[in-house]
Design a protein around this motif. Sequence first.
Motif, PDB file in Angstrom:
ATOM      1  N   GLY A 127       0.827  -1.196   0.000  1.00  0.00           N
ATOM      2  CA  GLY A 127       0.000   0.000   0.000  1.00  0.00           C
ATOM      3  C   GLY A 127       0.866   1.253   0.000  1.00  0.00           C
ATOM      4  N   ILE A 128       2.159   1.103   0.290  1.00  0.00           N
ATOM      5  CA  ILE A 128       3.061   2.264   0.280  1.00  0.00           C
ATOM      6  C   ILE A 128       3.178   2.815  -1.138  1.00  0.00           C
ATOM      7  N   ASN A 129       2.999   1.941  -2.131  1.00  0.00           N
ATOM      8  CA  ASN A 129       3.070   2.345  -3.543  1.00  0.00           C
ATOM      9  C   ASN A 129       2.353   1.293  -4.375  1.00  0.00           C
ATOM     10  N   LEU A 130       2.282   1.535  -5.650  1.00  0.00           N
ATOM     11  CA  LEU A 130       1.713   0.545  -6.564  1.00  0.00           C
ATOM     12  C   LEU A 130       2.860   0.015  -7.412  1.00  0.00           C
ATOM     13  N   PRO A 131       3.336  -1.211  -7.132  1.00  0.00           N
ATOM     14  CA  PRO A 131       4.521  -1.707  -7.852  1.00  0.00           C
ATOM     15  C   PRO A 131       4.289  -1.741  -9.354  1.00  0.00           C
ATOM     16  N   ARG A 132       5.315  -1.368 -10.080  1.00  0.00           N
ATOM     17  CA  ARG A 132       5.219  -1.399 -11.544  1.00  0.00           C
ATOM     18  C   ARG A 132       5.310  -2.830 -12.033  1.00  0.00           C
ATOM     19  N   TYR A 133       4.853  -3.050 -13.253  1.00  0.00           N
ATOM     20  CA  TYR A 133       5.052  -4.354 -13.886  1.00  0.00           C
ATOM     21  C   TYR A 133       6.351  -4.291 -14.672  1.00  0.00           C
ATOM     22  N   PRO A 134       7.040  -5.426 -14.838  1.00  0.00           N
ATOM     23  CA  PRO A 134       8.287  -5.392 -15.603  1.00  0.00           C
ATOM     24  C   PRO A 134       8.004  -5.070 -17.075  1.00  0.00           C
ATOM     25  N   THR A 135       8.888  -4.310 -17.676  1.00  0.00           N
ATOM     26  CA  THR A 135       8.783  -4.060 -19.116  1.00  0.00           C
ATOM     27  C   THR A 135       9.485  -5.202 -19.846  1.00  0.00           C
ATOM     28  N   MET A 136       9.249  -5.298 -21.143  1.00  0.00           N
ATOM     29  CA  MET A 136       9.919  -6.340 -21.933  1.00  0.00           C
ATOM     30  C   MET A 136      11.431  -6.165 -21.834  1.00  0.00           C
ATOM     31  N   LYS A 137      11.876  -4.907 -21.910  1.00  0.00           N
ATOM     32  CA  LYS A 137      13.301  -4.606 -21.835  1.00  0.00           C
ATOM     33  C   LYS A 137      13.848  -5.039 -20.471  1.00  0.00           C
ATOM     34  N   GLY A 138      13.096  -4.720 -19.425  1.00  0.00           N
ATOM     35  CA  GLY A 138      13.507  -5.097 -18.075  1.00  0.00           C
ATOM     36  C   GLY A 138      13.623  -6.604 -17.923  1.00  0.00           C
ATOM     37  N   ARG A 139      12.653  -7.291 -18.507  1.00  0.00           N
ATOM     38  CA  ARG A 139      12.652  -8.742 -18.429  1.00  0.00           C
ATOM     39  C   ARG A 139      13.880  -9.348 -19.113  1.00  0.00           C
ATOM     40  N   LEU A 140      14.176  -8.826 -20.300  1.00  0.00           N
ATOM     41  CA  LEU A 140      15.323  -9.344 -21.040  1.00  0.00           C
ATOM     42  C   LEU A 140      16.617  -9.074 -20.273  1.00  0.00           C
ATOM     43  N   ALA A 141      16.736  -7.844 -19.760  1.00  0.00           N
ATOM     44  CA  ALA A 141      17.952  -7.477 -19.027  1.00  0.00           C
ATOM     45  C   ALA A 141      18.110  -8.353 -17.781  1.00  0.00           C
ATOM     46  N   SER A 142      16.996  -8.670 -17.126  1.00  0.00           N
ATOM     47  CA  SER A 142      17.087  -9.431 -15.874  1.00  0.00           C
ATOM     48  C   SER A 142      17.585 -10.853 -16.119  1.00  0.00           C
ATOM     49  N   LYS A 143      17.322 -11.377 -17.325  1.00  0.00           N
ATOM     50  CA  LYS A 143      17.817 -12.731 -17.643  1.00  0.00           C
ATOM     51  C   LYS A 143      19.336 -12.762 -17.632  1.00  0.00           C
ATOM     52  N   LYS A 144      19.924 -11.613 -18.038  1.00  0.00           N
ATOM     53  CA  LYS A 144      21.384 -11.574 -18.131  1.00  0.00           C
ATOM     54  C   LYS A 144      22.028 -11.040 -16.851  1.00  0.00           C
ATOM     55  N   ALA A 145      21.197 -10.575 -15.929  1.00  0.00           N
ATOM     56  CA  ALA A 145      21.752  -9.980 -14.696  1.00  0.00           C
ATOM     57  C   ALA A 145      22.590 -11.015 -13.943  1.00  0.00           C
ATOM     58  N   GLU A 146      23.601 -10.503 -13.268  1.00  0.00           N
ATOM     59  CA  GLU A 146      24.478 -11.408 -12.532  1.00  0.00           C
ATOM     60  C   GLU A 146      23.933 -11.595 -11.107  1.00  0.00           C
ATOM     61  N   VAL A 147      23.866 -12.861 -10.667  1.00  0.00           N
ATOM     62  CA  VAL A 147      23.462 -13.132  -9.286  1.00  0.00           C
ATOM     63  C   VAL A 147      24.702 -13.598  -8.542  1.00  0.00           C
ATOM     64  N   SER A 148      25.146 -12.842  -7.544  1.00  0.00           N
ATOM     65  CA  SER A 148      26.311 -13.329  -6.808  1.00  0.00           C
ATOM     66  C   SER A 148      25.843 -14.167  -5.622  1.00  0.00           C
ATOM     67  N   ALA A 149      26.378 -15.362  -5.545  1.00  0.00           N
ATOM     68  CA  ALA A 149      25.998 -16.265  -4.455  1.00  0.00           C
ATOM     69  C   ALA A 149      27.062 -16.194  -3.373  1.00  0.00           C
ATOM     70  N   THR A 150      26.619 -16.152  -2.120  1.00  0.00           N
ATOM     71  CA  THR A 150      27.564 -16.087  -1.029  1.00  0.00           C
ATOM     72  C   THR A 150      27.099 -17.013   0.096  1.00  0.00           C
ATOM     73  N   ALA A 151      27.873 -18.069   0.332  1.00  0.00           N
ATOM     74  CA  ALA A 151      27.475 -19.038   1.356  1.00  0.00           C
ATOM     75  C   ALA A 151      27.751 -18.460   2.740  1.00  0.00           C
ATOM     76  N   VAL A 152      26.756 -18.550   3.633  1.00  0.00           N
ATOM     77  CA  VAL A 152      26.936 -18.066   5.001  1.00  0.00           C
ATOM     78  C   VAL A 152      26.408 -19.133   5.949  1.00  0.00           C
ATOM     79  N   GLU A 153      27.147 -19.432   6.991  1.00  0.00           N
ATOM     80  CA  GLU A 153      26.630 -20.372   7.995  1.00  0.00           C
ATOM     81  C   GLU A 153      26.136 -19.580   9.213  1.00  0.00           C
ATOM     82  N   ALA A 154      25.176 -20.136   9.896  1.00  0.00           N
ATOM     83  CA  ALA A 154      24.676 -19.490  11.112  1.00  0.00           C
ATOM     84  C   ALA A 154      24.075 -20.563  11.997  1.00  0.00           C
ATOM     85  N   LEU A 155      24.068 -20.294  13.296  1.00  0.00           N
ATOM     86  CA  LEU A 155      23.563 -21.278  14.261  1.00  0.00           C
ATOM     87  C   LEU A 155      22.045 -21.317  14.245  1.00  0.00           C
ATOM     88  N   THR A 156      21.484 -22.509  14.447  1.00  0.00           N
ATOM     89  CA  THR A 156      20.031 -22.599  14.508  1.00  0.00           C
ATOM     90  C   THR A 156      19.529 -21.949  15.790  1.00  0.00           C
TER      91      THR A 156
END
Lengths: 323, 255
Positions: free
Chosen positions: B184-213
């Motif tokens: 309700g803070i805003n009305l989220p936009r929908y992705p554009t075709m350009k945005g969608r294409l760019a997101s396929k190529k976006a880099e996701v950096s993975a970082t393993a982290v351990e933590a206690l239960t």
Amino acid sequence: MSLLVLCDHDRGTLDEASLEALTFGRDLAGKAEITCEAVVIGAGADAALDSLAAHGAEQVHLAGHDLLTDYGPEAWGETLTQLVRSTGATAVMACGTDRGNEVLAHVAARLDEPFVANCTDITPGDVWTMTRVQWGGSLLEDTTLDAGIRVVSVTHHAVEATPADRPAEGSVVLFTPDLGAEAARTVVRDRVVLTQGITLATSPVVVGGGRGVGSEDGFAQLEDLAGALGGVVGCSRAVTNNGWRPHSDQVGQTGTRIAPDIYIAAGISGAIQHWVGAMAAKNILAVNTDGEANMVAKAGYAVIGDLHKVIPAITEEIARRRG
Amino acid sequence: MRILVCVKRVPAPGSRINVTPDGHAVDTAHLGFTTSPHEECAVEEAVQIAEQYDGEVTVLTLGPAESDEQLRYAASVGAHKLVLIPITEVDWDPQRTASALTTAIADIEAADGPFDLILFGNESADTGGFQVGIRVAHALERPVVNGIKGIDLTHGTASARREIDGGFEVYEVPMPAVLGIKEGINLPRYPTMKGRLASKKAEVSATAVEALTGGQTRVRLHRPVEQVSETLILGTGPEAAPAVVDLLEELGVLS
Ligand SMILES: Cc1cc2nc3c(=O)[nH]c(=O)nc-3n(C[C@H](O)[C@H](O)[C@H](O)COP(=O)(O)OP(=O)(O)OC[C@H]3O[C@@H](n4cnc5c(N)ncnc54)[C@H](O)[C@@H]3O)c2cc1C
Ligand SMILES: Nc1ncnc2c1ncn2[C@@H]1O[C@H](COP(=O)(O)O)[C@@H](O)[C@H]1O
């Protein structure tokens, strides 16, 4: 050994949620064989003392400080944490309202203990076992809690607030926390009133519209019916996402929970996240072109048909009978 | 302006939620996945702020490798950097989750500089623990307020509005700050075709982290007992109107 129950009041009148927490808490404390004690923060709480005792608070901790004149999550969280430490309390709880859950999360973070939010049932023991709500109430989780100090909230409306069989003593202890600059960072600075009178949450009649309404303009027919019934309009998330209605009209898990005498749900399929917001309605009338829609299956009453024909026909029939 | 948003991948159930036979998880065999509407709005808010102040938005999630889908969705609507903390269990408890997120955030800040704002959802859509954001804020020693439905930034302060019965209350929070956002803070936009294409190529950096239960352990999930009621069909089409009004009279809502 004690259970501290955080209670909230407005100029001495305790809110219903706090009385629910006390009702739940005194029962829990009884089973755990510890004392049930209330905590009230800020000035003006003296007027609430009788009510706290009537609901089973054996002792009432009145916390006061310059930084506690208005609500502040960090100031309240820090105060309650210091009180837990100074009293040696073994458990602390509140009702699972926005404030209740927020303050307890602060307490748990400071104590480095787990926090189990929105419980409906708790069995104390060496390790506590409890049932809590997930998905805003669509799903339940049984869980265990292994902690030095138990931090839990009780789901709002899980119990009905009732006075204890015998009022407790309710003796008062003053508490002045030691609050530093951090606590001042998040105190309410201003308050703005937008609406007075009936709201979506309190209206006896709600006429809800979903994607089936088709457009912003399509809601005029629902407004007319709501007007004729002295009610308000609600909607589904599909509607707010399309920008047809403001989010303040949304019923559901991430919107408002309603509890009217009747909810007329038109063009709403009845997704589980919508249903949890509507299920407390005493009666539900679904209007849908699809007789198989989940809303139709779950409602007590239904009309199968196009809402754009059915809704105005109902409004006209009301006008006709009123002459 | 550097902004971080923490999102969680959750199943998107339809009319009912089914549980796996062992009771440990939601049966997702026939379900899609999404992020909570609160978190979707948090991403939108971050992107809008970044657009206004020439900022950068990083989105962080802790979840299975497939959570990549939710990160890419965020990129398709304007997020710049994506970080995944991969886990193999169904869920981590809130304490463990908060501890891992804190470590990851500290690592990102050590490498790229501090975030001015960190946004969370008010609560996660599925487990609804109402605490991860507050725990992270406390560990990072930053101010935090939940339930935020409006943000204005001025000279190092976030003026944040929170809904209360019939109105709202305002907080003036010094930055760097942490805020829990509500839909309700805003009305989220929908992705554009350009945005969608760019997101396929976006880099996701993975970082393993351990933590206690933490101290809260799931035993099983189950559905609440449902009141099954027969639906009384009052009629078909506008001809049903008299029957409906009879009902309204009977229920006493027609004064
Ligand atoms: C975490 C999460 C939280 C969510 N929170 C909420 C929430 O708070 N509130 C909420 O509502 N949703 C929420 N949702 C979304 C929810 O899952 C559904 O997507 C949404 O409720 C669907 O809205 P709808 O019923 O209007 O649309 P649809 O599912 O598209 O249904 C439209 C209905 O209208 C009927 N119809 C079409 N035309 C007509 C007509 N002319 N006359 C009569 N009937 C007609 C159709 O038969 C259908 O049943 C949430 C989702 C998630 C994942
Ligand atoms: N696994 C996760 N990965 C990233 N963010 C999370 C995760 N779990 C919770 N969060 C964030 O913390 C908020 C509160 O979560 P919770 O305490 O589970 O209700 C959510 O709205 C998310 O913004």
